[in-house]
Design an enzyme around this catalytic site. Structure first.
Site, PDB file in Angstrom:
ATOM      1  N   ARG A   1       0.846  -1.183   0.000  1.00  0.00           N
ATOM      2  CA  ARG A   1       0.000   0.000   0.000  1.00  0.00           C
ATOM      3  C   ARG A   1       0.883   1.234   0.000  1.00  0.00           C
ATOM      4  O   ARG A   1       1.953   1.233   0.611  1.00  0.00           O
ATOM      5  CB  ARG A   1      -0.878   0.034   1.261  1.00  0.00           C
ATOM      6  CG  ARG A   1      -2.014  -0.969   1.264  1.00  0.00           C
ATOM      7  CD  ARG A   1      -3.102  -0.592   0.259  1.00  0.00           C
ATOM      8  NE  ARG A   1      -4.259  -1.459   0.371  1.00  0.00           N
ATOM      9  CZ  ARG A   1      -4.487  -2.529  -0.387  1.00  0.00           C
ATOM     10  NH1 ARG A   1      -3.641  -2.866  -1.335  1.00  0.00           N
ATOM     11  NH2 ARG A   1      -5.580  -3.251  -0.214  1.00  0.00           N
TER      12      ARG A   1
ATOM     13  N   GLU B   1      -4.458   7.230  -5.348  1.00  0.00           N
ATOM     14  CA  GLU B   1      -4.716   6.538  -6.624  1.00  0.00           C
ATOM     15  C   GLU B   1      -6.226   6.456  -6.877  1.00  0.00           C
ATOM     16  O   GLU B   1      -7.006   6.431  -5.920  1.00  0.00           O
ATOM     17  CB  GLU B   1      -4.086   5.135  -6.598  1.00  0.00           C
ATOM     18  CG  GLU B   1      -4.681   4.223  -5.538  1.00  0.00           C
ATOM     19  CD  GLU B   1      -3.985   2.875  -5.436  1.00  0.00           C
ATOM     20  OE1 GLU B   1      -2.758   2.825  -5.342  1.00  0.00           O
ATOM     21  OE2 GLU B   1      -4.721   1.878  -5.423  1.00  0.00           O
TER      22      GLU B   1
ATOM     23  N   HIS C   1      -1.935  -0.412  -9.972  1.00  0.00           N
ATOM     24  CA  HIS C   1      -2.482  -1.268  -8.891  1.00  0.00           C
ATOM     25  C   HIS C   1      -3.171  -2.498  -9.490  1.00  0.00           C
ATOM     26  O   HIS C   1      -4.371  -2.695  -9.305  1.00  0.00           O
ATOM     27  CB  HIS C   1      -3.461  -0.477  -7.995  1.00  0.00           C
ATOM     28  CG  HIS C   1      -3.769  -1.176  -6.700  1.00  0.00           C
ATOM     29  ND1 HIS C   1      -4.216  -0.521  -5.576  1.00  0.00           N
ATOM     30  CD2 HIS C   1      -3.686  -2.482  -6.352  1.00  0.00           C
ATOM     31  CE1 HIS C   1      -4.412  -1.388  -4.601  1.00  0.00           C
ATOM     32  NE2 HIS C   1      -4.089  -2.603  -5.050  1.00  0.00           N
TER      33      HIS C   1
HETATM   34  C1  8YV Z   1      -7.010  -5.439  -5.675  1.00  0.00           C
HETATM   35  C2  8YV Z   1      -5.734  -5.292  -3.434  1.00  0.00           C
HETATM   36  O1  8YV Z   1      -6.448  -4.711  -6.715  1.00  0.00           O
HETATM   37  O2  8YV Z   1      -5.822  -7.450  -2.567  1.00  0.00           O
HETATM   38  C3  8YV Z   1      -5.717  -6.267  -2.335  1.00  0.00           C
HETATM   39  O3  8YV Z   1      -5.599  -5.834  -1.191  1.00  0.00           O
HETATM   40  O4  8YV Z   1      -5.547  -4.143  -3.262  1.00  0.00           O
HETATM   41  C4  8YV Z   1      -5.905  -5.790  -4.811  1.00  0.00           C
HETATM   42  O5  8YV Z   1      -5.817  -7.150  -4.934  1.00  0.00           O
HETATM   43  C5  8YV Z   1      -8.255  -4.792  -5.285  1.00  0.00           C
HETATM   44  O6  8YV Z   1      -8.819  -5.169  -4.106  1.00  0.00           O
HETATM   45  C6  8YV Z   1      -9.247  -5.010  -6.402  1.00  0.00           C
HETATM   46  O7  8YV Z   1      -9.895  -3.918  -6.654  1.00  0.00           O
END
Ligand code: 8YV
Length: 313
Positions: free
Chosen positions: A232, A261, A279
């Site tokens: 993150r 983002e 992402h």
């Molecule tokens: C995804 C994520 O891009 O798993 C996570 O924590 O940030 C990512 O896998 C997101 O949740 C999908 O929109």
């Protein structure tokens, strides 16, 4: 009793949306023009929130749903869910661990290789005709045999470290505790960065990890160092990172996540020593199919009184 009512915070692919619509009454927050008015209208009936790792559910959203029982996150990271608010009301929270581990680790390795070897610019060198007119491409930096630091040795960090072994790297890690692994534990992130050529950030974000990669860590990584972040943005002091990249205090950075983002600080766009990704570390068909199923399975299990497949600890 009718179908349970679910608040859907962000969009999902059709292969998740359609089965969700069959099992539940879905209220699509992301399509509402006036979100506050929409929430005031549907919030009182909502028993579940289906959200994504990047969107979560904050205290205001949770408060707008007084009958809320479960928040199901499509993603492994649940840092954007207000866990205290959930705990205070006995609301259950689930995520989608394991199924995305390989993809996230694969992207981290791919980013390392692509940036170290200048592959984006090298492809352009061929496509533009520069190869034929100007000659061979500029020399790049070797990856195999280098020293790697893994900041956060959870599922994803471990998968990254295992892949790095294939490159004959000298690996060390840092994190919340020492683990029974063959790699040395270096508690202090500054000390880890000092002994690393490439530092991977794979920490689950919490208030305690905010800006753990600060000016001191970046200075320790140094002008020959590379940073790779697939966790993150909050784990890194982005202002300090931009300063270090602009001044050459850090050689390069490969980033899949950004503060604010999908908007990205425009300072990144002027840099040639970065690899910026949208992402999408978990963004393959196979993994998103699996993530959607886990997210839906958790909702189904909750509303049919079965144990949750992947509750957040
Ligand atoms: C995804 C994520 O891009 O798993 C996570 O924590 O940030 C990512 O896998 C997101 O949740 C999908 O929109």
């Amino acid at each position: 009793m009718g179908k349970p009512q679910i608040l859907q915070v962000g969009s999902y692919p059709d292969w998740d949306r359609i089965p969700l619509e069959e099992a539940f009454v879905l209220h699509r927050l992301y399509e509402a023009q006036d979100k506050a008015a929409f929430l005031a209208q549907v919030g009182p009936q909502v028993r579940g929130i289906a959200t994504r790792g990047d969107l979560g559910a904050d205290a205001a959203l949770i408060a707008a749903c007084p009958k809320l029982e479960i928040v199901s996150v499509y993603g492994v990271g649940y840092d954007a869910v207000d866990l205290d608010a959930c705990r205070a009301r006995g609301i259950r929270v689930t995520n989608t661990p394991d199924v995305l581990t390989d993809d996230v680790a694969d992207l981290a390795i791919g980013m390392m290789l692509m940036l170290s070897r200048g592959m984006a610019a090298a492809a352009e060198w061929v496509a533009s005709g520069d190869w034929a007119t100007k000659g061979g491409f500029a020399l790049q930096h070797k990856v195999s045999g280098k020293r790697a630091g893994v900041l956060g040795l959870g599922r994803i960090g471990t998968a990254v470290a295992r892949r790095l072994e294939g490159f004959g790297m000298d690996i060390a890690y840092s994190g919340t505790s020492e683990k029974p692994v063959p790699w040395p534990f270096i508690a202090d992130p500054v000390a880890l960065a000092k002994r690393s050529d490439i530092l991977f950030v794979t920490l689950a974000a919490t208030p305690a990890t905010r800006h753990v990669v600060n000016r001191d860590v970046l200075a320790a990584l140094g002008p020959q160092g590379m940073l790779v972040n697939v966790s993150r943005a909050a784990n890194i002091d982005e202002g300090a990172l931009l300063d270090a990249l602009e001044s050459g205090a850090l050689r390069s950075a490969a980033l899949d996540v950004f503060e604010g983002e999908p908007d990205v600080n425009p300072r990144f766009r002027n840099l040639r020593n970065v690899l910026l990704q949208p992402h999408h570390a978990s963004g393959t068909f196979e993994t998103r199919w699996a993530m959607g199923k886990v997210m839906r399975d958790n909702l189904d299990a909750h509303f049919s009184g079965r144990p949750l497949p992947t509750p957040v600890a």
